[in-house]
Motif scaffolding. Structure first.
Motif, mmCIF file in Angstrom:
data_model
loop_
_atom_site.group_PDB
_atom_site.id
_atom_site.type_symbol
_atom_site.label_atom_id
_atom_site.label_comp_id
_atom_site.label_asym_id
_atom_site.label_seq_id
_atom_site.Cartn_x
_atom_site.Cartn_y
_atom_site.Cartn_z
ATOM 1 N N VAL A 115 40.666 31.303 50.786
ATOM 2 C CA VAL A 115 40.627 31.361 49.320
ATOM 3 C C VAL A 115 39.571 30.448 48.709
ATOM 4 N N GLY A 118 37.899 31.264 45.401
ATOM 5 C CA GLY A 118 38.657 31.115 44.161
ATOM 6 C C GLY A 118 38.278 29.883 43.371
ATOM 7 N N LEU A 129 45.018 34.356 38.397
ATOM 8 C CA LEU A 129 45.018 34.756 39.801
ATOM 9 C C LEU A 129 46.064 33.990 40.595
ATOM 10 N N ILE A 133 48.879 35.927 42.692
ATOM 11 C CA ILE A 133 49.124 35.672 44.110
ATOM 12 C C ILE A 133 50.571 35.241 44.336
ATOM 13 N N VAL A 151 46.231 36.069 52.600
ATOM 14 C CA VAL A 151 45.651 36.003 51.261
ATOM 15 C C VAL A 151 44.174 35.673 51.433
ATOM 16 N N ARG A 152 43.318 36.576 50.969
ATOM 17 C CA ARG A 152 41.876 36.373 51.131
ATOM 18 C C ARG A 152 41.158 36.672 49.817
ATOM 19 N N ILE A 153 40.261 35.781 49.431
ATOM 20 C CA ILE A 153 39.437 35.974 48.241
ATOM 21 C C ILE A 153 37.986 36.035 48.702
ATOM 22 N N GLU A 162 37.085 39.909 44.936
ATOM 23 C CA GLU A 162 38.228 40.683 45.427
ATOM 24 C C GLU A 162 39.255 39.754 46.049
ATOM 25 N N THR A 163 40.506 39.958 45.669
ATOM 26 C CA THR A 163 41.620 39.220 46.262
ATOM 27 C C THR A 163 42.507 40.207 47.007
ATOM 28 N N ARG A 205 45.242 44.798 46.421
ATOM 29 C CA ARG A 205 43.863 44.395 46.183
ATOM 30 C C ARG A 205 43.624 44.243 44.684
#
Length: 215
Positions: A115, A118, A129, A133, A151-153, A162-163, A205
């Motif tokens: 992340v 972010g 956000l 999340i 969890v990837r940003i 994109e999250t 997403r």
């Protein structure tokens, strides 16, 4: 469409009202009852001391102290969920890591995080956000069973952000479950999709436009 947006806003308001009712019930049935019980226990301690039953008083006092510590933990967890101090004081990344650690320990699951991107978002986008999340993680946990959440940003080629929140639990079949999330994303002029994962589970997403990355 205006009618569709109005409908989603109404549902977001309803979801927030439900959340306030949930918090009120939690406070009434949890900490308030615990504090009432502690007061009764302390009265019992006083009565035992006056009667010369010191060992009995010590036992009740130890129980009251443990109950108080548990109540403090419950209130701290509630405060963290509503507005995490770490998000304001230390930033987005530490707040997400603290949230993942808290939920991971509480529900015995592995939450993988990527992340760092972010931290480049604007303040409004970070707050929204974080909430998105948190709500996505809670939805995944409620569905269960699951052992892993990712969890990837990431920044896309066009500059948008994109999250991804992906889990390996039961698939989400209820669209209404994420409509409040959808409206939060719309308020940031982003897009959201909910799909089945390649190996089962669910992938949420969220894509925010490039300007949200500016502080």
């Amino acid at each position: 469409m205006p009618d569709e947006r109005a409908r989603l806003q109404d549902r977001l308001i309803a979801a927030e009202q439900d959340e306030r009712r949930r918090i009120a019930l939690f406070l009434h049935d949890g900490p308030v009852q615990s504090l009432s019980g502690i007061a009764l226990m302390l009265d019992a301690v006083t009565a035992s001391i006056e009667a010369g039953k010191l060992e009995e008083a010590r036992t009740v006092l130890r129980g009251a102290a443990e109950r108080q510590r548990q109540t403090i933990r419950e209130l701290r967890d509630l405060s963290f969920a509503l507005e995490p101090v770490v998000l304001r004081d230390q930033g987005f990344g530490p707040a997400i890591h603290a949230l993942a650690e808290q939920l991971g320990i509480a529900h015995e699951l592995r939450i993988e995080l990527d992340v760092a991107e972010g931290d480049r978002l604007g303040e409004k986008a970070q707050i929204a956000l974080y909430t998105i999340i948190r709500e996505s993680l809670e939805l995944a946990i409620r569905r269960g069973p699951r052992s892993r959440i990712l969890v990837r940003i990431a920044r896309l080629e066009d500059g948008s952000v994109e999250t991804l929140v992906a889990d390996d639990g039961a698939g989400e079949r209820r669209r209404r479950a994420f409509e409040a999330i959808e409206e939060r994303v719309r308020q940031l002029h982003g897009t959201v999709s909910l799909e089945a994962g390649d190996d089962g589970g669910t992938e949420l997403r969220v894509v925010l436009p490039p300007y949200t990355a500016r502080r």
